[in-house]
Design an enzyme around this catalytic site. Sequence first.
Site, PDB file in Angstrom:
ATOM      1  N   CYS A 169       0.869  -1.291   0.137  1.00  0.00           N
ATOM      2  CA  CYS A 169      -0.102   0.198  -0.182  1.00  0.00           C
ATOM      3  C   CYS A 169       0.887   1.401   0.303  1.00  0.00           C
ATOM      4  CB  CYS A 169      -0.814   0.000   0.987  1.00  0.00           C
ATOM      5  SG  CYS A 169      -1.707   1.414   1.583  1.00  0.00           S
ATOM      6  N   ASN A 211      10.802   0.871  -7.582  1.00  0.00           N
ATOM      7  CA  ASN A 211      11.060  -0.529  -8.988  1.00  0.00           C
ATOM      8  C   ASN A 211      10.202  -0.091  -9.829  1.00  0.00           C
ATOM      9  OD1 ASN A 211      12.588  -2.285 -11.511  1.00  0.00           O
ATOM     10  ND2 ASN A 211      10.601  -3.633 -10.689  1.00  0.00           N
ATOM     11  N   GLU A 212       9.696   0.566 -10.738  1.00  0.00           N
ATOM     12  CA  GLU A 212       8.693   0.699 -11.785  1.00  0.00           C
ATOM     13  C   GLU A 212       7.587   1.545 -11.275  1.00  0.00           C
ATOM     14  OE1 GLU A 212       8.426  -2.172 -14.167  1.00  0.00           O
ATOM     15  OE2 GLU A 212      10.063  -2.204 -15.953  1.00  0.00           O
ATOM     16  N   CYS A 268      -4.742   2.268  -4.105  1.00  0.00           N
ATOM     17  CA  CYS A 268      -4.999   2.038  -2.907  1.00  0.00           C
ATOM     18  C   CYS A 268      -6.134   1.701  -2.120  1.00  0.00           C
ATOM     19  CB  CYS A 268      -3.572   1.107  -2.270  1.00  0.00           C
ATOM     20  SG  CYS A 268      -4.412  -0.152  -0.793  1.00  0.00           S
ATOM     21  N   CYS A 290      -7.515   1.177   0.841  1.00  0.00           N
ATOM     22  CA  CYS A 290      -7.376   0.788   1.915  1.00  0.00           C
ATOM     23  C   CYS A 290      -8.601   2.297   3.075  1.00  0.00           C
ATOM     24  CB  CYS A 290      -6.363  -0.345   2.271  1.00  0.00           C
ATOM     25  SG  CYS A 290      -4.992   1.080   3.542  1.00  0.00           S
ATOM     26  N   GLU A 292      16.170  -0.893 -18.873  1.00  0.00           N
ATOM     27  CA  GLU A 292      15.102  -1.819 -19.592  1.00  0.00           C
ATOM     28  C   GLU A 292      15.105  -1.688 -20.527  1.00  0.00           C
ATOM     29  OE1 GLU A 292      12.805  -3.279 -16.386  1.00  0.00           O
ATOM     30  OE2 GLU A 292      13.430  -3.095 -14.994  1.00  0.00           O
ATOM     31  N   TRP A 319       5.490 -10.720 -21.355  1.00  0.00           N
ATOM     32  CA  TRP A 319       3.973 -10.588 -20.845  1.00  0.00           C
ATOM     33  C   TRP A 319       3.095  -9.672 -21.725  1.00  0.00           C
ATOM     34  CZ3 TRP A 319       4.581  -6.003 -22.949  1.00  0.00           C
ATOM     35  CH2 TRP A 319       5.869  -4.430 -22.701  1.00  0.00           C
ATOM     36  N   GLU A 321       9.318 -14.422 -15.160  1.00  0.00           N
ATOM     37  CA  GLU A 321       9.776 -13.714 -16.600  1.00  0.00           C
ATOM     38  C   GLU A 321      10.755 -14.560 -17.409  1.00  0.00           C
ATOM     39  OE1 GLU A 321       9.413  -9.493 -15.638  1.00  0.00           O
ATOM     40  OE2 GLU A 321      10.318 -10.314 -14.336  1.00  0.00           O
ATOM     41  N   LYS A 322      10.716 -16.289 -17.451  1.00  0.00           N
ATOM     42  CA  LYS A 322      11.344 -17.047 -17.650  1.00  0.00           C
ATOM     43  C   LYS A 322      11.527 -17.087 -18.642  1.00  0.00           C
ATOM     44  CE  LYS A 322       8.173 -20.919 -17.409  1.00  0.00           C
ATOM     45  NZ  LYS A 322       7.383 -20.564 -15.815  1.00  0.00           N
ATOM     46  N   PHE A 323      10.374 -16.846 -19.930  1.00  0.00           N
ATOM     47  CA  PHE A 323      11.094 -17.335 -21.400  1.00  0.00           C
ATOM     48  C   PHE A 323      11.134 -15.136 -21.420  1.00  0.00           C
ATOM     49  CE2 PHE A 323       7.354 -20.026 -20.432  1.00  0.00           C
ATOM     50  CZ  PHE A 323       8.387 -21.141 -20.925  1.00  0.00           C
TER      51      PHE A 323
HETATM   52 ZN   LIG Z   1      -4.133   1.023   1.181  1.00  0.00          ZN
END
Ligand SMILES: [Zn+2]
Length: 660
Positions: free
Chosen positions: A115, A149-150, A158, A160, A305, A313, A353-355
Amino acid sequence: MSLTRVPGLLFGGDYNPEQWLEEVWAEDARLMAEAGVTMATVAVFSWSRLEPRQGAYDFGWLDRVLDLLHEHGVAADLATATATPPPWLVREHPEVMPVDAQGVRLEFGSRQGYCPSSPVYRAHAVRLARAIAERYAGHPALAMWHVGNEYADHTLECFCPESARHFRAWLGHRYGDVEALNAAWGTSCWGQHYTALDQVEPPRKAPGPVNPAQLLDWRRFCSDALLELFAAERDALREVTPDVPVTTNFMSILHGLDYWKWAAAEDLVSDDAYPDPADPAAHVAVALSYDLMRSLKRRPWLLLESAPSAVSWREVNVPKPPGMMRLHSLQAVAHGADGVMFFQWRQARYGPEKFHSALLPHGGTRARGWRDTLALGADLRRLAEVAGTGTPAEVALVLGWDSWWGLEAPESMPSNRLKLKDLLLAWYAPLHAMGVAVDLAPPDRDLSGYRVAIVPNLYLCTEEQAEALASFTGELVVGPFSGVVDASDQVHPGGPPGPLRRLLGVEVDEFWPLPDGAVQRVRHADGAEGTARTWTEWLRLPDDGPADVVAAYEGGELDGLPAVTRRGRATYVSCLLDDVTPVLGEVLARVPGGVARTAVPEGVEAVRRDRHLFLLNHTTTPQRVALPQPGTDLLTGTPMRGQIELAPRDAVVLRIEGDT
Ligand SMILES: [Zn+2]
């Protein structure tokens, strides 16, 4: 000035040694050195390995990795390892996991599971970032920091209770009191008047359309909440290592985050870009995102990247044919990247991400991909002198996130078919084809360094932004559905184009979106015929200071009404033209002395960085190009002049001789 203390163009990729037995690491380091790798991104997802139990750090393995990299001449883009919180944290504090708009708390087992507003996650993330910074502050491999990351990938928002509290605090800061919020949000509509700020919730799933002003503030808040999280880690790093640059990897032109604000908060811009090899026009869209990255801080950036070949993906993951990895990499450099890095170094044997392709494929050094890796490393070394150079642009394309968020609000617009990326590309693609350099600029930037500014759309336009555009002394083009609402998504008094009315000399009587598939003819003043789809407008010319008609609608309900107008240096285009080239050509022709461009055949891209001219053949056939000036191709060392032939998917990087 280099992006980091590493000279030349950076080359390398994400390195995940924790996925491999330690005996593999020595081979990794040896092969990195052989390929000319200069930087590896390390520890992006390593939290559960660096801190297997709360406060019990295990840095030993990372010590050995960084030592090994340094011994082989590879610098580290060292991550704060916070992109995936570890299982112990999630089980002890289930509230750190994000909740979706339906109220479902998401489960551990993927990545970016946090979150953005969780004080528990934030405290632990900052503590880990500080511990890593203190551990490696003096390590000779450390060249830059990679926070998170990204951001916004998987977790942009989120819903919540903690996020609700954070949202209300953000609203309190923006509006002061609940009546100011009521006024801004127009809560008199549909009986939404609040009597206390604590009655406000995030826009969870509701019975019908949610208040668009609430949604707009939610988009602003979500970008800001993640930025706060980034800044908390950044501050911890800066305290310990004030001289090490901090970045986080952007995701090209991303709807969720206001990258103008984000870029101002980091030391260098880095981007992840994955053009689809199956899309023949992918190189145009990615060029636009590269130009944005260069424009964010108006200096070189880093492609952090990219994919050596296929990703993992998409529905169908098409590999890059021979030559495309090199060509796309050189394209990034042409557009201002001072390094080309990949996801990832060694292709994974397991996980989602193995492929996904890698610099060192499953087939090892026998694979086609490995030969490409070696060749690219050599090419980038030949281009070392390009590092730090700039790209002069005379044309600015204006992009603002507030307006984008307003434009693409769901369920309450005249048409849901207006997508900002399409509107940007409609202008960018012909400029790209003409070999005209383009910067991007936010709507409130001083545009005085440019000769042409194009605003494909500015649905949300404040008085201040309108004043900035009015004070621009170059040629200005404004696209349809602009100047419609203010910063609170309220229609400007008197209707659109609101504060742009004097500047443009038009009034929009009524929006006239077209049904899918419908075509509206447009007649230009010189007699040429054009067509528009998706969007048209019923324009009125005001009695005071009316614009001239440059093109008119022909046929249909708008027959004879103005479609494209001009008042002074300001051109207004009230529709989505299938081809903007006639309007663009006229605007560029009005610039005294013209706009600098490099004429190239279709499918060949020409981009300058100071004294260097990049010529990139994106087609699968040989192309003849007339060089504007003689020079030397840095990739081959060959002197060149006059006509040259570019092989399919080949490139030339010409160092221009004499005056540029
Ligand atoms: Zn939250």
